[in-house]
Scaffold this motif. Structure first.
Motif, PDB file in Angstrom:
ATOM      1  N   ARG A  18      80.284  53.552 127.334  1.00  0.00           N
ATOM      2  CA  ARG A  18      81.657  53.125 127.073  1.00  0.00           C
ATOM      3  C   ARG A  18      81.686  51.962 126.091  1.00  0.00           C
ATOM      4  NH1 ARG A  18      84.090  50.717 131.179  1.00  0.00           N
ATOM      5  NH2 ARG A  18      85.997  50.928 129.977  1.00  0.00           N
ATOM      6  N   TYR A  19      82.710  51.985 125.223  1.00  0.00           N
ATOM      7  CA  TYR A  19      82.849  50.975 124.179  1.00  0.00           C
ATOM      8  C   TYR A  19      84.304  50.520 124.068  1.00  0.00           C
ATOM      9  CZ  TYR A  19      78.427  53.119 122.629  1.00  0.00           C
ATOM     10  OH  TYR A  19      77.148  53.628 122.564  1.00  0.00           O
ATOM     11  N   ARG A  20      84.487  49.388 123.367  1.00  0.00           N
ATOM     12  CA  ARG A  20      85.828  48.853 123.114  1.00  0.00           C
ATOM     13  C   ARG A  20      85.878  48.343 121.668  1.00  0.00           C
ATOM     14  NH1 ARG A  20      86.822  44.895 127.451  1.00  0.00           N
ATOM     15  NH2 ARG A  20      85.226  43.691 126.374  1.00  0.00           N
ATOM     16  N   THR A  21      87.033  48.538 121.017  1.00  0.00           N
ATOM     17  CA  THR A  21      87.195  48.083 119.641  1.00  0.00           C
ATOM     18  C   THR A  21      88.504  47.320 119.473  1.00  0.00           C
ATOM     19  OG1 THR A  21      87.188  48.778 117.318  1.00  0.00           O
ATOM     20  CG2 THR A  21      88.388  50.188 118.860  1.00  0.00           C
ATOM     21  N   SER A  22      88.560  46.520 118.432  1.00  0.00           N
ATOM     22  CA  SER A  22      89.807  45.873 118.040  1.00  0.00           C
ATOM     23  C   SER A  22      90.251  46.366 116.670  1.00  0.00           C
ATOM     24  CB  SER A  22      89.628  44.344 118.019  1.00  0.00           C
ATOM     25  OG  SER A  22      88.583  43.974 117.132  1.00  0.00           O
ATOM     26  N   ALA A  23      89.656  47.462 116.193  1.00  0.00           N
ATOM     27  CA  ALA A  23      89.998  48.005 114.880  1.00  0.00           C
ATOM     28  C   ALA A  23      91.452  48.458 114.845  1.00  0.00           C
ATOM     29  CB  ALA A  23      89.078  49.174 114.537  1.00  0.00           C
ATOM     30  N   ALA A  24      92.157  48.053 113.824  1.00  0.00           N
ATOM     31  CA  ALA A  24      93.575  48.404 113.693  1.00  0.00           C
ATOM     32  C   ALA A  24      93.757  49.909 113.579  1.00  0.00           C
ATOM     33  CB  ALA A  24      94.162  47.714 112.463  1.00  0.00           C
ATOM     34  N   GLY A  25      94.727  50.426 114.330  1.00  0.00           N
ATOM     35  CA  GLY A  25      95.062  51.829 114.249  1.00  0.00           C
ATOM     36  C   GLY A  25      94.197  52.753 115.072  1.00  0.00           C
ATOM     37  N   GLU A  26      93.182  52.224 115.745  1.00  0.00           N
ATOM     38  CA  GLU A  26      92.288  53.044 116.558  1.00  0.00           C
ATOM     39  C   GLU A  26      92.532  52.780 118.044  1.00  0.00           C
ATOM     40  OE1 GLU A  26      90.263  55.342 115.303  1.00  0.00           O
ATOM     41  OE2 GLU A  26      90.913  54.790 113.295  1.00  0.00           O
ATOM     42  N   PRO A  27      92.421  53.816 118.897  1.00  0.00           N
ATOM     43  CA  PRO A  27      92.489  53.571 120.341  1.00  0.00           C
ATOM     44  C   PRO A  27      91.448  52.527 120.747  1.00  0.00           C
ATOM     45  CG  PRO A  27      92.534  55.927 119.876  1.00  0.00           C
ATOM     46  CD  PRO A  27      92.211  55.240 118.584  1.00  0.00           C
ATOM     47  N   ARG A  28      91.814  51.673 121.680  1.00  0.00           N
ATOM     48  CA  ARG A  28      90.950  50.533 121.999  1.00  0.00           C
ATOM     49  C   ARG A  28      89.644  50.953 122.677  1.00  0.00           C
ATOM     50  NH1 ARG A  28      91.945  45.421 126.054  1.00  0.00           N
ATOM     51  NH2 ARG A  28      90.476  44.005 125.056  1.00  0.00           N
TER      52      ARG A  28
END
Length: 210
Positions: free
Chosen positions: A151-161
């Motif tokens: 499992r991962y998490r992102t703060s990239a704009a426009g992408e599911p977190r």
């Protein structure tokens, strides 16, 4: 200690440049990026759905800092990729993720990866993460053919977190009745699923891992 990261690159390519895209990616581009210090593994995937970018590349990194390094930037511009291939790519999605749960790392031993992306309403975030790790993923890993999940998490704009990468032996498993029925077991369905949104479900076939 640095948090392991995943850099996921998704894109399409013009049909009349697809052969060159694959040839340069496999013989030059991915190898140059794999040699960058801090890159643990580089993998390429293809998926058939018309609603998402057809090609995916996943770079497993020691930390998120790798993609800001001079070595990474130089490798990305090297060879024919920058001049012959990149101008013909489109629909690009680039997202840097940090690992938040599941397995310690991708195993890269299965022919397919099921990528599940989603957002969750803020007031359910803690429960989402708790149940994903303690209930939801363990139940799915009991299914024959489901080998690993990270499992991962992102703060990239426009992408599911949130992203979960399930490594599976069969392309049909993630969309099977058995998978769906197992996903409904426990607290996930009544307490978490109604608060999730912006979902993406992608079953991809591994092309190359180095």
């Amino acid at each position: 200690m640095a948090t392991p990261a995943l850099y996921l690159v998704r894109m399409d390519v013009a049909h009349d440049h697809e052969a060159t895209f694959n040839e340069v990616y496999d013989t030059e581009h991915i190898g140059q990026l794999r040699k960058v210090p801090g890159v643990q593994r580089a993998s390429r995937y293809r998926q058939p759905s018309p609603t998402d970018p057809r090609y995916l590349a996943a770079y497993e990194l020691d930390s998120a800092a790798v993609i800001d390094s001079a070595a990474w930037k130089a490798a990305g511009e090297a060879g024919r990729w920058n001049t012959v291939v990149r101008p013909h790519t489109m629909n690009r999605h680039l997202a840097l993720y940090e690992r938040v749960g599941g397995g310690a790392a991708l195993a890269a031993t299965t022919p397919y990866v099921f990528w599940v992306m989603m957002d969750v309403e803020p007031h359910r975030d803690a429960l989402f993460n708790e149940l994903y790790d303690t209930e939801h993923v363990p139940l799915l890993l009991k299914l024959p053919g489901c080998v690993n999940a990270v499992r991962y998490r992102t703060s990239a704009a426009g992408e599911p977190r949130y992203l979960c990468a399930y490594e599976v032996e069969r392309a049909d498993l993630p969309m099977s009745k058995l998978w769906n029925d197992t996903s409904d077991v426990g607290r996930w369905k009544p307490e978490v699923r109604p608060y999730t949104f912006n979902k993406r479900f992608i079953v991809s076939e591994r092309i190359l891992s180095i």
